[in-house]
Design an enzyme around this catalytic site. Structure first.
Site, mmCIF file in Angstrom:
data_model
loop_
_atom_site.group_PDB
_atom_site.id
_atom_site.type_symbol
_atom_site.label_atom_id
_atom_site.label_comp_id
_atom_site.label_asym_id
_atom_site.label_seq_id
_atom_site.Cartn_x
_atom_site.Cartn_y
_atom_site.Cartn_z
ATOM 1 N N ASN A 1 0.796 -1.222 0.000
ATOM 2 C CA ASN A 1 0.000 0.000 0.000
ATOM 3 C C ASN A 1 0.834 1.280 0.000
ATOM 4 O OD1 ASN A 1 -2.571 1.665 0.762
ATOM 5 N ND2 ASN A 1 -1.107 2.098 2.410
ATOM 6 N N SER A 58 -3.942 2.721 -8.444
ATOM 7 C CA SER A 58 -4.748 3.941 -8.480
ATOM 8 C C SER A 58 -5.491 3.987 -9.803
ATOM 9 C CB SER A 58 -3.834 5.172 -8.358
ATOM 10 O OG SER A 58 -4.521 6.360 -8.678
ATOM 11 N N TYR A 99 3.921 9.273 -11.164
ATOM 12 C CA TYR A 99 2.924 8.557 -10.369
ATOM 13 C C TYR A 99 2.119 7.598 -11.248
ATOM 14 C CZ TYR A 99 -0.888 7.928 -6.968
ATOM 15 O OH TYR A 99 -1.813 7.393 -6.099
ATOM 16 N N ALA A 127 2.892 6.376 -14.174
ATOM 17 C CA ALA A 127 3.744 5.312 -14.709
ATOM 18 C C ALA A 127 3.978 4.225 -13.676
ATOM 19 C CB ALA A 127 5.079 5.894 -15.176
#
Length: 259
Positions: free
Chosen positions: A97, A150, A163, A165
């Site tokens: 996470n 995400s 982010y 990628a």
């Protein structure tokens, strides 16, 4: 006619390691698993924050212990994985996470730094943790790997390319390892949260959050960390043994909405 098998929907007694568990979705995930009877290794770069979350869980009657873990460092990963397995006697579930917020223009002088740190923490760390945990997962009766990505992996936003990628890489890693490890009964799935109320989004003015959510999501609101955590729990149930390689948006219908 086949009998309907009664598959377990309990994670009681499973050993679960959660990274980035000092706040937000990680904290919620640790609490949700502990609330269902799992034993939780609460890990985070913020040692004090991890200890606070573990304390919250134990004070509520759950089982948890905190470890400081900077996922950008391979040595710390190896040490913590070994310590967790030794302390609890096993390791059944990995929840990758930990993440950071990376916002930078592609022509910014700091772009290379942002790219390197973003991929190190949100992609490279995932495979390192999985590889370190693999010997323990292979001895588990319910081995589960969950990678948190995400919706930025599914549809991008300007100024977030490192982010995006990294998160897109997580979805590819998930599918590939699901295929590679499937014959061993190890499931690998990916959760893609959309707009969620966390410390990262807390700095966005409430008015802007409301406008965005009503315009972009089917439910018209931001999600709660607990709503993501419960999906993570669901894919780790013993009964979820035939679910692997899945990339699951938990986004209030953001990716489903066309306009």
């Amino acid at each position: 006619m086949f009998d309907v098998k009664q598959l377990s929907r309990s994670v009681k007694g499973l050993i679960v390691l959660v990274t980035g568990a000092a706040s937000g979705m990680g904290r919620a995930t640790a609490h949700v698993f502990a609330g269902e009877g799992a034993k939780v290794a609460v890990t985070d770069f913020d040692a004090g924050g991890a200890a606070k979350v573990a304390g919250e869980i134990t004070e509520g009657g759950g089982a948890a212990r905190a470890w400081k873990l900077d996922v950008a460092h391979r040595d710390e990963i190896d040490t913590v994985i070994s310590d967790v397995a030794a302390h609890f006697g096993a390791l059944d579930v990995i929840v990758n996470n930990a993440g950071i917020s990376v916002r930078v223009a592609v022509d910014d002088p700091t772009y290379d730094e942002a790219w390197t740190s973003g991929l190190a923490i949100m992609l490279t760390a995932h495979q390192r943790i999985i590889r370190a945990a693999l010997p323990h997962l292979r001895r588990s009766q319910c081995p589960r790997i969950v990678n948190i990505a995400s919706t930025e992996a599914l549809g991008a936003t300007a100024l977030h390319s490192p982010y995006s990628a990294a998160k897109a890489g997580v979805t590819g890693l998930t599918r590939s390892l699901a295929v590679e490890l499937g014959r061993e009964g190890i499931t690998v799935n990916c959760i893609c949260p959309g707009p969620i109320r966390t410390a990262i989004t807390e700095r966005i003015p409430e008015e802007h959050k409301t406008i965005y959510a009503k315009r972009r999501t089917a439910l018209g609101r931001y999600g709660l960390p607990e709503e993501v955590a419960h999906m993570t729990l669901s894919v780790c149930l013993p009964a979820a043994s035939y679910l692997t390689g899945a990339v699951i948006p938990v986004d209030g219908g953001l990716m489903a909405r066309n306009a």
